[in-house]
Design an enzyme around this catalytic site. Structure first.
Site, mmCIF file in Angstrom:
data_model
loop_
_atom_site.group_PDB
_atom_site.id
_atom_site.type_symbol
_atom_site.label_atom_id
_atom_site.label_comp_id
_atom_site.label_asym_id
_atom_site.label_seq_id
_atom_site.Cartn_x
_atom_site.Cartn_y
_atom_site.Cartn_z
ATOM 1 N N LYS B 105 0.770 -1.569 -0.376
ATOM 2 C CA LYS B 105 0.553 -0.022 0.103
ATOM 3 C C LYS B 105 0.553 1.371 -0.118
ATOM 4 O O LYS B 105 1.560 1.493 0.993
ATOM 5 C CB LYS B 105 -1.011 -0.024 1.199
ATOM 6 C CG LYS B 105 -1.780 1.604 1.244
ATOM 7 C CD LYS B 105 -2.544 1.443 2.506
ATOM 8 C CE LYS B 105 -3.002 2.930 3.014
ATOM 9 N NZ LYS B 105 -3.853 2.962 4.078
ATOM 10 N N GLY B 166 -7.793 8.318 9.714
ATOM 11 C CA GLY B 166 -8.902 8.809 11.427
ATOM 12 C C GLY B 166 -9.872 10.116 12.292
ATOM 13 O O GLY B 166 -9.596 10.110 12.619
ATOM 14 N N GLY B 193 -11.330 7.679 6.764
ATOM 15 C CA GLY B 193 -12.363 8.149 6.804
ATOM 16 C C GLY B 193 -13.687 8.146 6.837
ATOM 17 O O GLY B 193 -14.871 8.470 7.656
#
Lengths: 99, 263
Positions: B105, B166, B193
């Protein structure tokens, strides 16, 4: 081995003493530790320590880790034959929790 | 049973049953993380790559001894990287430590307060990583042009944020997510989110291929229960999308017939 010859006893003694001091300095050089930087912290280890041995000393032998030596990744297969040198910088990383 | 078909998502050539990806950060301990992971049904979990603590106790288990790469697909992230260089270096280390593992990622941040992605550095890192043979799932903004460019570079999935990491603010710009979806040929996975179950459903109802979340579960008062909620939310949102929703109307449309009234 040192050989001294002189008509003066004192010269023989001081010559032998000087030779043995030189020998003492050489053996100190040989046993001297080398400095490494591991994860940003300085560490002293014996000369000619291999990467594999270093991991055993640090108790990091097991577990999935990756190592960069002076900016280059060292594959695990080369740990034993990679001999560390003075002022080498290592980064040793693992997987931890993250998003 | 008509819509109970087992529909899978394919990422980098591998099929997964679950469209939910979770993180391993912010949990109180490894066991809670594992319980949440198992309850969530997720098959992919993100991890971070950090220095080993030189003084750490070698008898304590490490994360990958509790959450095993044999059971789960581990997705190493480049969290905390603010430059393409750091992100590329992190991916290379991750590949080595996981044994020639290619799926990563990519996230390159631009700002500490918002953790907003630096898309220019992200583009640079993505190009290098794809060339080096990584399968890149890339965290990005909801800019449709950047999303398409990342796909063209060769990323295996594009992951636009719903809101800052977060923040729990949900899907702030569903219209942009829709635009990204319209143009996409790779999986689009909302990453960042999501705050609660409805946020995940909304993402899936828009047509997203998956949702990635960490804080929404880890910071819930009951993470394992929230993991269960998220599992259902992703599944129900996906079914609602596949079912084809009714149109929105400005005015009412009666559900009972007018004909045959006796009054």
């Amino acid at each position: 081995m040192a050989v001294f010859a002189s008509w003066q006893h004192g010269d023989v003694c001081s010559g032998l003493l000087q030779a043995s001091n030189l020998a003492q300095v050489s053996s100190d050089e040989w046993l001297k530790a080398m400095n490494l930087f591991i994860n940003g912290e300085p560490k002293e280890v014996e000369q000619a320590t291999s990467l594999l041995l270093l991991l055993e000393i640090l108790k990091m032998g097991k577990g999935r880790i990756a190592i960069e030596l002076n900016g280059e990744i060292v594959p695990r297969s080369l740990f034993q034959q990679t001999v560390l040198q003075n002022d080498d910088a290592l980064e040793i990383v693992q997987a931890i929790g993250g998003g | 049973m008509s819509q109970q078909l087992k529909e899978t998502i394919t990422i980098a050539g591998k099929e997964y049953q679950s469209r939910l990806i979770i993180g391993s950060g912010k949990y109180k301990d490894f066991q809670e993380n594992l319980d949440a992971l198992e309850t969530s049904g997720a098959e992919i979990i993100t991890v971070a790559i950090r220095r080993v603590n030189l003084g750490q106790n070698s008898d304590e288990p490490s994360l990958l001894e509790v959450i095993s790469p044999e059971t789960y697909t581990i997705l190493p992230n480049t969290a905390g990287c603010y430059t393409a260089d750091d992100a590329v270096r992190t991916c290379r280390m991750a590949r080595e430590l996981l044994g020639d593992h290619k799926l990563v990622k990519l996230e390159v941040l631009g700002d500490q307060k918002t953790l907003y992605p630096n898309v220019t550095e992200t583009l640079i890192a993505a190009e290098i990583l794809v060339q080096e043979g990584f399968d890149v799932m890339v965290y990005t903004s909801d800019d449709p042009l950047i999303a398409k460019r990342l796909e063209e570079i060769g990323c295996v999935a594009v992951m636009p944020l719903g809101a800052p990491i977060g923040s729990g603010l949900g899907i702030r710009n569903p219209h942009n997510i829709r635009l990204i979806l319209e143009n996409a040929s790779v999986p689009i996975i909302v990453d960042a989110g999501v705050g609660t179950a409805s946020d995940a459903s909304i993402a899936m109802e828009l047509g997203c291929d998956g949702v990635l979340m960490n804080t929404a579960i880890a910071e819930a008062k009951d993470p394992v229960l929230m993991a269960s909620a998220m599992r259902k939310a992703v599944e129900s949102g996906r079914e609602a999308f596949l079912a084809g929703r009714m149109p929105r109307r400005l005015y009412a449309s009666a559900s009972s017939p007018i004909d045959g009234t006796f009054f």
